[in-house]
Design a protein around this motif. Structure first.
Motif, PDB file in Angstrom:
ATOM      1  N   ALA A 121       0.660  -1.199   0.021  1.00  0.00           N
ATOM      2  CA  ALA A 121       0.147   0.035  -0.033  1.00  0.00           C
ATOM      3  C   ALA A 121       0.799   1.095   0.054  1.00  0.00           C
ATOM      4  O   ALA A 121       0.494   2.291  -0.780  1.00  0.00           O
ATOM      5  N   ALA A 122       1.922   1.241   0.738  1.00  0.00           N
ATOM      6  CA  ALA A 122       2.807   2.508   0.712  1.00  0.00           C
ATOM      7  C   ALA A 122       3.477   2.558  -0.514  1.00  0.00           C
ATOM      8  O   ALA A 122       3.505   3.698  -1.067  1.00  0.00           O
ATOM      9  N   TYR A 123       3.765   1.426  -1.304  1.00  0.00           N
ATOM     10  CA  TYR A 123       4.518   1.418  -2.543  1.00  0.00           C
ATOM     11  C   TYR A 123       3.464   2.199  -3.672  1.00  0.00           C
ATOM     12  O   TYR A 123       3.772   3.005  -4.345  1.00  0.00           O
ATOM     13  N   GLU A 124       2.461   1.529  -3.534  1.00  0.00           N
ATOM     14  CA  GLU A 124       1.356   1.808  -4.525  1.00  0.00           C
ATOM     15  C   GLU A 124       0.880   3.391  -4.516  1.00  0.00           C
ATOM     16  O   GLU A 124       0.678   4.043  -5.478  1.00  0.00           O
ATOM     17  N   ASN A 125       0.995   3.984  -3.316  1.00  0.00           N
ATOM     18  CA  ASN A 125       0.598   5.272  -2.965  1.00  0.00           C
ATOM     19  C   ASN A 125       1.851   6.260  -3.050  1.00  0.00           C
ATOM     20  O   ASN A 125       1.866   7.310  -2.712  1.00  0.00           O
ATOM     21  N   LYS A 126       3.034   5.487  -3.384  1.00  0.00           N
ATOM     22  CA  LYS A 126       4.459   6.272  -3.532  1.00  0.00           C
ATOM     23  C   LYS A 126       4.519   7.114  -2.233  1.00  0.00           C
ATOM     24  O   LYS A 126       5.177   8.317  -2.425  1.00  0.00           O
ATOM     25  N   ILE A 127       4.287   6.314  -1.097  1.00  0.00           N
ATOM     26  CA  ILE A 127       4.862   7.004   0.033  1.00  0.00           C
ATOM     27  C   ILE A 127       5.982   6.490   0.761  1.00  0.00           C
ATOM     28  O   ILE A 127       6.294   5.169   0.697  1.00  0.00           O
ATOM     29  N   PRO A 128       7.194   7.022   0.937  1.00  0.00           N
ATOM     30  CA  PRO A 128       8.283   6.720   1.482  1.00  0.00           C
ATOM     31  C   PRO A 128       8.025   5.990   2.759  1.00  0.00           C
ATOM     32  O   PRO A 128       7.241   6.184   3.572  1.00  0.00           O
ATOM     33  N   PHE A 129       8.694   4.707   3.001  1.00  0.00           N
ATOM     34  CA  PHE A 129       8.325   3.969   4.184  1.00  0.00           C
ATOM     35  C   PHE A 129       9.652   3.486   4.856  1.00  0.00           C
ATOM     36  O   PHE A 129      10.660   3.275   4.221  1.00  0.00           O
ATOM     37  N   GLY A 130       9.857   3.252   6.217  1.00  0.00           N
ATOM     38  CA  GLY A 130      10.669   2.570   6.858  1.00  0.00           C
ATOM     39  C   GLY A 130       9.923   1.543   7.688  1.00  0.00           C
ATOM     40  O   GLY A 130       8.828   1.437   7.638  1.00  0.00           O
ATOM     41  N   VAL A 131      10.704   0.499   8.345  1.00  0.00           N
ATOM     42  CA  VAL A 131      10.121  -0.417   9.205  1.00  0.00           C
ATOM     43  C   VAL A 131      10.662  -0.485  10.537  1.00  0.00           C
ATOM     44  O   VAL A 131      12.014   0.109  10.827  1.00  0.00           O
ATOM     45  N   TYR A 132      10.083  -1.200  11.480  1.00  0.00           N
ATOM     46  CA  TYR A 132      10.398  -1.259  12.735  1.00  0.00           C
ATOM     47  C   TYR A 132      10.222  -2.607  13.150  1.00  0.00           C
ATOM     48  O   TYR A 132       9.314  -3.277  12.877  1.00  0.00           O
ATOM     49  N   PHE A 133      11.466  -3.151  14.348  1.00  0.00           N
ATOM     50  CA  PHE A 133      11.088  -4.296  14.787  1.00  0.00           C
ATOM     51  C   PHE A 133      10.860  -4.329  16.432  1.00  0.00           C
ATOM     52  O   PHE A 133      11.813  -3.836  16.903  1.00  0.00           O
ATOM     53  N   TYR A 134       9.907  -4.815  16.838  1.00  0.00           N
ATOM     54  CA  TYR A 134       9.771  -4.874  18.296  1.00  0.00           C
ATOM     55  C   TYR A 134      10.310  -5.877  19.079  1.00  0.00           C
ATOM     56  O   TYR A 134      10.347  -7.070  18.703  1.00  0.00           O
ATOM     57  N   SER A 135      11.389  -5.541  19.850  1.00  0.00           N
ATOM     58  CA  SER A 135      12.225  -6.747  20.239  1.00  0.00           C
ATOM     59  C   SER A 135      11.874  -7.234  21.700  1.00  0.00           C
ATOM     60  O   SER A 135      11.341  -6.504  22.757  1.00  0.00           O
ATOM     61  N   TYR A 136      12.112  -8.486  21.805  1.00  0.00           N
ATOM     62  CA  TYR A 136      12.072  -9.360  23.069  1.00  0.00           C
ATOM     63  C   TYR A 136      13.130 -10.274  23.375  1.00  0.00           C
ATOM     64  O   TYR A 136      13.214 -10.942  24.168  1.00  0.00           O
ATOM     65  N   ALA A 137      14.267  -9.768  22.722  1.00  0.00           N
ATOM     66  CA  ALA A 137      15.697 -10.143  22.888  1.00  0.00           C
ATOM     67  C   ALA A 137      16.249 -10.353  24.327  1.00  0.00           C
ATOM     68  O   ALA A 137      16.140  -9.024  24.875  1.00  0.00           O
ATOM     69  N   TYR A 138      16.371 -11.256  24.827  1.00  0.00           N
ATOM     70  CA  TYR A 138      17.043 -11.463  26.212  1.00  0.00           C
ATOM     71  C   TYR A 138      18.569 -12.000  26.140  1.00  0.00           C
ATOM     72  O   TYR A 138      19.187 -11.858  27.348  1.00  0.00           O
ATOM     73  N   ASP A 139      19.144 -11.928  24.889  1.00  0.00           N
ATOM     74  CA  ASP A 139      20.531 -12.288  24.910  1.00  0.00           C
ATOM     75  C   ASP A 139      21.014 -12.023  23.453  1.00  0.00           C
ATOM     76  O   ASP A 139      20.156 -11.829  22.490  1.00  0.00           O
ATOM     77  N   SER A 140      22.300 -11.922  23.140  1.00  0.00           N
ATOM     78  CA  SER A 140      22.930 -11.710  21.947  1.00  0.00           C
ATOM     79  C   SER A 140      22.452 -12.710  20.866  1.00  0.00           C
ATOM     80  O   SER A 140      22.196 -12.268  19.917  1.00  0.00           O
ATOM     81  N   ALA A 141      22.306 -14.061  20.919  1.00  0.00           N
ATOM     82  CA  ALA A 141      21.786 -14.924  19.915  1.00  0.00           C
ATOM     83  C   ALA A 141      20.482 -14.409  19.613  1.00  0.00           C
ATOM     84  O   ALA A 141      20.277 -14.409  18.560  1.00  0.00           O
ATOM     85  N   ASP A 142      19.566 -14.011  20.556  1.00  0.00           N
ATOM     86  CA  ASP A 142      18.110 -13.627  20.062  1.00  0.00           C
ATOM     87  C   ASP A 142      18.477 -12.263  19.325  1.00  0.00           C
ATOM     88  O   ASP A 142      17.490 -12.186  18.209  1.00  0.00           O
ATOM     89  N   ALA A 143      19.149 -11.413  19.781  1.00  0.00           N
ATOM     90  CA  ALA A 143      19.364 -10.159  18.951  1.00  0.00           C
ATOM     91  C   ALA A 143      19.848 -10.396  17.314  1.00  0.00           C
ATOM     92  O   ALA A 143      19.528  -9.867  16.510  1.00  0.00           O
ATOM     93  N   LYS A 144      20.699 -11.450  17.291  1.00  0.00           N
ATOM     94  CA  LYS A 144      21.210 -11.767  15.856  1.00  0.00           C
ATOM     95  C   LYS A 144      20.262 -12.330  15.164  1.00  0.00           C
ATOM     96  O   LYS A 144      20.181 -12.181  13.936  1.00  0.00           O
TER      97      LYS A 144
END
Length: 176
Positions: A67-90
């Motif tokens: 929808a953002a693409y079809e309407n020519k609206i620049p976008f970014g993304v985000y990711f909500y973290s629940y990481a408890y250690d480095s392995a999860d973050a990777k």
């Protein structure tokens, strides 16, 4: 606090006139698919939640990107973290990078950063400030290595208590 944080994190903050302001929209699972009202509202950009936790894609992520693409609206993304250690973050970073590679046909409008959303109350119960900062750094460095601009999203309390902001500044990560 936000002004102090901005001055501290930015190497040269520029204060824009109100006329120079950009307005965006944050879309996550709570908003389902981008509505016509939002798409036609004149927003300058959209930040789309890609997912949360390890390997959990927001159910309408692809529809919102399209929808953002079809309407020519620049976008970014985000990711909500629940990481408890480095392995999860990777693993989270790998999931985000893999997901972004699957939307390459829409990349013309993926012009905003890829943000790590750090604000879950459970994380500080499992990690100290040093570990949270290291997980943030691992995620952001992987995002940058993949060719995207990394960003850190958190509230002022998190920036003041759980994240070493010198690491953000020294690595040039964007802040939301």
């Amino acid at each position: 606090t936000a002004l102090i944080l901005c001055i501290y994190l930015c190497t040269g903050c520029v204060f824009a006139n109100a006329d120079d302001s950009k307005y965006g929209y944050d879309v996550s699972h709570n908003n389902d698919v981008l509505s016509d009202d939002v798409l036609q509202s004149g927003k300058d950009f959209i930040m789309i939640r890609l997912g949360y936790s390890t390997n959990h894609l927001d159910k309408n992520f692809y529809e919102n990107v399209k929808a953002a693409y079809e309407n020519k609206i620049p976008f970014g993304v985000y990711f909500y973290s629940y990481a408890y250690d480095s392995a999860d973050a990777k693993e989270d970073a790998e999931f985000v990078i893999e997901t972004l590679s699957s939307i390459s046909e829409y990349s013309e409008y993926l012009t905003l950063p890829v943000a790590l959303d750090l604000e879950d109350a459970q994380i500080p119960q499992h990690c100290d400030k040093k570990q949270i900062t290291e997980q943030m750094r691992l995620f952001c460095d992987a995002i940058e290595t993949a060719g995207y601009v990394p960003m850190v999203y958190a509230n002022a309390y998190w920036f003041n208590n759980y994240i070493d902001t010198a690491v953000i500044k020294n690595n040039g990560y964007k802040v939301w």
